[in-house]
Design a protein around this motif. Sequence first.
Motif, mmCIF file in Angstrom:
data_model
loop_
_atom_site.group_PDB
_atom_site.id
_atom_site.type_symbol
_atom_site.label_atom_id
_atom_site.label_comp_id
_atom_site.label_asym_id
_atom_site.label_seq_id
_atom_site.Cartn_x
_atom_site.Cartn_y
_atom_site.Cartn_z
ATOM 1 N N ASN A 47 -8.904 -2.014 -0.231
ATOM 2 C CA ASN A 47 -7.957 -2.558 -1.215
ATOM 3 C C ASN A 47 -7.423 -3.926 -0.815
ATOM 4 O O ASN A 47 -7.282 -4.808 -1.666
ATOM 5 C CB ASN A 47 -6.796 -1.582 -1.410
ATOM 6 N N GLU A 95 -10.058 -6.548 -1.413
ATOM 7 C CA GLU A 95 -10.238 -6.833 -2.837
ATOM 8 C C GLU A 95 -9.056 -7.624 -3.421
ATOM 9 O O GLU A 95 -9.231 -8.591 -4.161
ATOM 10 C CB GLU A 95 -10.363 -5.493 -3.561
ATOM 11 N N ARG A 96 -7.844 -7.245 -3.043
ATOM 12 C CA ARG A 96 -6.654 -7.821 -3.683
ATOM 13 C C ARG A 96 -6.071 -9.013 -2.952
ATOM 14 O O ARG A 96 -5.468 -9.901 -3.562
ATOM 15 C CB ARG A 96 -5.553 -6.741 -3.799
ATOM 16 N N ALA A 154 0.862 -1.184 0.000
ATOM 17 C CA ALA A 154 0.000 0.000 0.000
ATOM 18 C C ALA A 154 0.896 1.230 0.000
ATOM 19 O O ALA A 154 1.654 1.453 0.951
ATOM 20 C CB ALA A 154 -0.902 -0.012 1.230
ATOM 21 N N VAL A 194 -3.056 4.656 -1.567
ATOM 22 C CA VAL A 194 -4.083 4.997 -0.593
ATOM 23 C C VAL A 194 -3.732 6.368 -0.003
ATOM 24 O O VAL A 194 -2.612 6.582 0.452
ATOM 25 C CB VAL A 194 -4.226 3.890 0.480
ATOM 26 N N PHE A 250 -0.851 -0.701 -4.545
ATOM 27 C CA PHE A 250 -1.986 0.185 -4.779
ATOM 28 C C PHE A 250 -1.750 1.451 -3.965
ATOM 29 O O PHE A 250 -0.985 1.441 -2.991
ATOM 30 C CB PHE A 250 -3.316 -0.490 -4.398
#
Length: 256
Positions: free
Chosen positions: A81, A84-85, A34, A61, A59
């Motif tokens: 996130n 989801e991932r 992240a 954030v 990802f």
Amino acid sequence: MAVLTGKTALVTGASRGIGRAIAQRLAADGALVAVHYGSDEGAALKCVAEIEEAGGRAFAVGAEFGVDGDVDTLFAGLEANLGERAGQVRLDILVNNAAIGGRHGAIDTTTRAEFDRVFAVNVRAPFFLIQRALPVMGEGGRIVNISSGDTRIALAGELAYSMTKGAINILSRTLANAVGVRGITVNTVAPGITDTGKIGWLLDDPRMLAATEAAAALDRVGQPGDIADVVAFLVSDDARWVTGHLLDATGGMFLG
Ligand code: NDP
């Protein structure tokens, strides 16, 4: 298999500078990272794109620290996130890197507002971020807090900032003793002056640069990768027996 394959990591202040280098290194080591940013979403997305181009997973954030709800905002983005991932909200590695105020904080000029803000961003935010992270961190968890060589080297012009980093040192050591029973390590990395693209005031002054380099045993200023590499060690299994430690990563600044 890379050493951090299957691990999740949050690096605060990863849109640029040292944080970006840490995010890139942890992703290269296999972690899903992240990439936190405060205001510069474009830079964070660029960091994510670079990680993905190199074959890693990341990802972005966003959350501005020092304002009401800062940690809630970050965690909302993080949980969405990760769910989801990674299919679950589990955080293995937390690197508290975001900070402000490196060149400010002298006793005669610092206002109450500036003092409160530097503490809110550099101390309050990581404290409550750790509080939120611990419930979703399990055995083998890693927390690394980025401090500063200023806590060893007295720089009067950076007094308030240095005080925040002193608080970070205490946070790490005391917390390490509290969470060790859960198999979680907490360590501190204290960088020295590091070329993050913002030290033109130093690089453009040959005499000051030469004096700064000469003050370091290794005779140069640091690079973001110098710091990322030691963080990579501390979050790896190789550092499983190291906790409550302050690792001076200043290139041997002012050793005497
Ligand atoms: P930079 O100033 O280059 O980057 C700071 C990062 O923190 C950015 O990603 C920025 O995000 C984020 N950030 C700043 N303010 C906030 C805020 N209010 N809320 C949320 N995020 C914020 O930092 P460095 O790479 O220079 O430093 C990284 C760490 O290393 C810091 O803890 C610093 O104190 C420490 N350090 C650095 C040294 C150096 O010489 N560079 C020396 C010693 C210690 P955005 O841009 O998106 O707002």
